[in-house]
Design a protein around this motif. Sequence first.
Motif, PDB file in Angstrom:
ATOM      1  N   VAL A 254       7.316   0.199   6.313  1.00  8.36           N
ATOM      2  CA  VAL A 254       7.022   1.625   6.154  1.00  8.36           C
ATOM      3  C   VAL A 254       6.885   1.979   4.681  1.00  8.36           C
ATOM      4  O   VAL A 254       6.152   2.893   4.316  1.00  8.36           O
ATOM      5  CB  VAL A 254       8.110   2.482   6.828  1.00  8.36           C
ATOM      6  N   TRP A 255       7.551   1.233   3.824  1.00  9.05           N
ATOM      7  CA  TRP A 255       7.453   1.456   2.385  1.00  9.05           C
ATOM      8  C   TRP A 255       6.006   1.431   1.901  1.00  9.05           C
ATOM      9  O   TRP A 255       5.646   2.091   0.913  1.00  9.05           O
ATOM     10  CB  TRP A 255       8.264   0.376   1.667  1.00  9.05           C
ATOM     11  N   ALA A 256       5.157   0.684   2.585  1.00  5.32           N
ATOM     12  CA  ALA A 256       3.766   0.498   2.163  1.00  5.32           C
ATOM     13  C   ALA A 256       2.910   1.738   2.348  1.00  5.32           C
ATOM     14  O   ALA A 256       1.744   1.742   1.941  1.00  5.32           O
ATOM     15  CB  ALA A 256       3.141  -0.679   2.920  1.00  5.32           C
ATOM     16  N   ALA A 257       3.447   2.804   2.926  1.00  2.00           N
ATOM     17  CA  ALA A 257       2.690   4.057   3.030  1.00  2.00           C
ATOM     18  C   ALA A 257       2.371   4.628   1.656  1.00  2.00           C
ATOM     19  O   ALA A 257       1.431   5.415   1.507  1.00  2.00           O
ATOM     20  CB  ALA A 257       3.469   5.082   3.850  1.00  2.00           C
ATOM     21  N   GLY A 258       3.124   4.243   0.652  1.00  2.00           N
ATOM     22  CA  GLY A 258       2.846   4.683  -0.712  1.00  2.00           C
ATOM     23  C   GLY A 258       3.867   5.670  -1.228  1.00  2.00           C
ATOM     24  O   GLY A 258       4.308   6.565  -0.504  1.00  2.00           O
TER      25      GLY A 258
END
Length: 340
Positions: A254-258
């Motif tokens: 989920v961290w990759a959402a930015g």
Amino acid sequence: MTSAQLFNGGGRRVARPRRPAPPRRALRSTRLLAALVAVLVLAGCSPDPTGSPASRDPSSAPGTAEPRSTSGLGPAGGRQPGTGSADEAQRRRFAAAATLLKSKPGVLGILVRDRRTGTSWRAGTTDHPIWTASTIKLAMVVGLLERSRAGEIKLDSAARRQIADMLNFSSDDAATALWNRYGRDGQLKRFQQRYGMTGLTTVAGYARFWGHLKCTAEDLQRLMSYVLDDLDPTDRAYIVGAMRSVGSIQRWGVWAAGSDKHPGTKDGWSIEPDPGGEHWVTNTVGFVGDDQRYVVAVMYQLPPGKGIDVGVHAVSDLVATVFGARTPARVTVPDPSTGR
């Protein structure tokens, strides 16, 4: 007594006591269908807009369906140059995510719920039980904080540090200490009945332990929704802050959402036994957006032979695609030899 040496998210290699020939759940197998599900459930159009779809074969991927509207996942504010409306842009992101998911081997599913509108989008297999790895630590934290607030247990400074370690770098040692100290498997009923994790199960042939559990992406979504919708505001604020400031080992999924979308995550990664051979799981649950608008849950059971990097990048790029972030996502892949 033999033991399987496996990694849990948090990194340390742990011994799993088990029977000499533990029973294995048979995975139903059918041919892979040609397309994936991308169903947007409109608020009010079904009794349970966040509930699980009809049971599907975990080795199959249902057909896609065009959403009737979007859940507002795209950038706010009218039209975008060259892409039409924000709704159109989001539909394209959903379609791109479904296509990306289709290209990945194994059992993979993603669910995104818009807390503001009540709509949900899902793709892949979101109702198949997969080893939870360390995502179950989130349920443990919620239960401990609630029980403490109700006066049922006392959390001393050591326990609170262990809670922080579970959320920050997914400490296995902290999870085991808290599991043993505050009720062991007696905690599971609360997770199932209060937090909506109705698919949460122990694994036959293994000790009833936090590291020997399976659940679905639907279960993780309901758990995260409980935190954001129903938990005491002070405890919710603590968990949200901790999930937004995790250590580098959990900066994927989920961290990759930015960073501009203020994500929070609890990841889980481990090597697990299932029919066909030992395999990695890479799971992630969390939230994205202002006021934690979007709940996101992804579970991925990789086929044997695929490394942890494949799983970490797959779930991260899937989330990044849904939210319009860059791909390949810049993430931290835990060391496969140590889990750290």
